[in-house]
Scaffold this active site. Structure first.
Site, PDB file in Angstrom:
ATOM      1  N   THR A  33     -36.388  35.917 -23.724  1.00 47.60           N
ATOM      2  CA  THR A  33     -37.180  35.368 -22.186  1.00 47.60           C
ATOM      3  C   THR A  33     -36.323  35.703 -21.073  1.00 47.60           C
ATOM      4  OG1 THR A  33     -38.301  33.581 -21.301  1.00 47.60           O
ATOM      5  CG2 THR A  33     -36.078  33.079 -22.207  1.00 47.60           C
ATOM      6  N   ASN A  34     -36.763  35.463 -19.918  1.00 44.45           N
ATOM      7  CA  ASN A  34     -36.001  35.780 -18.707  1.00 44.45           C
ATOM      8  C   ASN A  34     -35.904  34.315 -18.060  1.00 44.45           C
ATOM      9  OD1 ASN A  34     -36.289  38.438 -18.694  1.00 44.45           O
ATOM     10  ND2 ASN A  34     -37.971  38.516 -17.421  1.00 44.45           N
ATOM     11  N   LEU A  35     -34.884  34.220 -16.914  1.00 42.24           N
ATOM     12  CA  LEU A  35     -34.517  33.268 -16.258  1.00 42.24           C
ATOM     13  C   LEU A  35     -35.502  33.170 -15.087  1.00 42.24           C
ATOM     14  CD1 LEU A  35     -30.651  33.051 -15.925  1.00 42.24           C
ATOM     15  CD2 LEU A  35     -32.012  31.647 -17.293  1.00 42.24           C
ATOM     16  N   ALA A 100     -41.680  36.269 -13.399  1.00 45.27           N
ATOM     17  CA  ALA A 100     -40.442  37.266 -14.201  1.00 45.27           C
ATOM     18  C   ALA A 100     -40.774  37.854 -15.687  1.00 45.27           C
ATOM     19  CB  ALA A 100     -39.081  36.201 -14.436  1.00 45.27           C
ATOM     20  N   VAL A 101     -41.499  38.732 -15.577  1.00 47.48           N
ATOM     21  CA  VAL A 101     -42.097  39.141 -16.802  1.00 47.48           C
ATOM     22  C   VAL A 101     -41.004  39.973 -17.669  1.00 47.48           C
ATOM     23  CG1 VAL A 101     -44.034  40.736 -17.921  1.00 47.48           C
ATOM     24  CG2 VAL A 101     -44.309  39.599 -15.413  1.00 47.48           C
TER      25      VAL A 101
END
Ligand code: CTP
Ligand code: CA
Length: 224
Positions: A33-35, A100-101
């Site tokens: 995942t992203n932050l 934030a893909v």
């Protein structure tokens, strides 16, 4: 009593907003995942609703309450976000991509939990690129007014300007990270064809309201 009726800035407009991170499964218990807290996107959804717009918010996994009067669609992966956005994008006047893909996903997601094999060896995970949701919306013949976000760790003006041109969108909003990620305040750099302007440091709801004013002004003089 003299009552002034001030029409709301985005009355009659339909906004589509992406927010938060995406989650790309490796197996049923793990993922990449992203932050991203989703706070900026949710603040923009709220500000747009306050300004009279009909707002649809496509949200990745975040822990935030839905702003009042906003329609929310929850998704996990970039592919699900793409599928929730693309077909409905032409029905909207504005698309704001704050999500934030994840740029890549595991090429294959295992059906069952991957187990250690006892040898001490680590699995290698083959990755494949996710489609660019914003660039895909911007490429539609019947496209809404597209607003991108660019979180950069350095050279904000240059990277964000390049991104605006590469994705072929009229407006991009830059912010410097990762210091700002998850915080309630931030500063934004608005970049369009005529140049750059900073919205000074403020809480995210104030920034969102200011951004909504900027978007509304650009809609009335549509130059993209
Ligand atoms: N974006 C998107 N779909 C993707 C990647 C990005 O819609 N698959 C959108 C983001 O929501 C944001 C903008 O594109 O509005 C810029 O995202 P960013 O990650 O900064 O740009 P990338 O083109 O992915 O470039 P890089 O991560 O390499 O800097
Ligand atoms: Ca990216």
């Amino acid at each position: 009593v003299i009552a002034f009726f001030q029409p709301k800035l985005l009355a009659g407009k339909k906004l589509l907003i992406t927010a938060g991170p995406t989650f790309e499964a490796i197996d049923p218990v793990r993922g990449i995942t992203n932050l991203s807290s989703g706070k900026m996107g949710f603040a923009i959804a709220r500000a747009a609703r306050e300004a009279g717009a009909e707002v649809t918010l496509v949200a990745g996994p975040v822990h935030l309450p839905t702003p009042r009067g906003v329609r929310r669609i929850d998704v996990q992966s970039a592919q699900q976000m793409f599928d929730a956005v693309l077909p409905s994008a032409p029905r909207h006047d504005v698309f704001v991509a704050t999500a934030a893909v994840a740029d890549w996903r595991p090429a294959m997601s295992a059906e069952h939990k991957i187990k250690k094999d006892g040898s001490g060896a680590a699995p290698s995970i083959a990755m494949t690129e996710n489609a660019d949701i914003l660039a895909s919306v911007a490429a539609l013949k019947d496209r809404p007014y597209c607003v991108g976000f660019a979180a950069e760790s350095q050279d904000l003006l240059k990277h964000a300007s390049d991104k605006r041109l590469r994705k072929n969108i009229p407006l991009i909003v830059g912010n410097l990270g990762p210091a700002t990620f998850g915080r309630d305040d931030n500063a934004l750099l608005l970049i369009d064809a005529s140049g750059a302007r900073e919205i000074p440091h403020n809480d995210k709801l104030s920034l969102a309201r200011e951004l909504v004013r900027e978007i509304a002004a650009r809609l009335s003089t549509q130059v993209s």
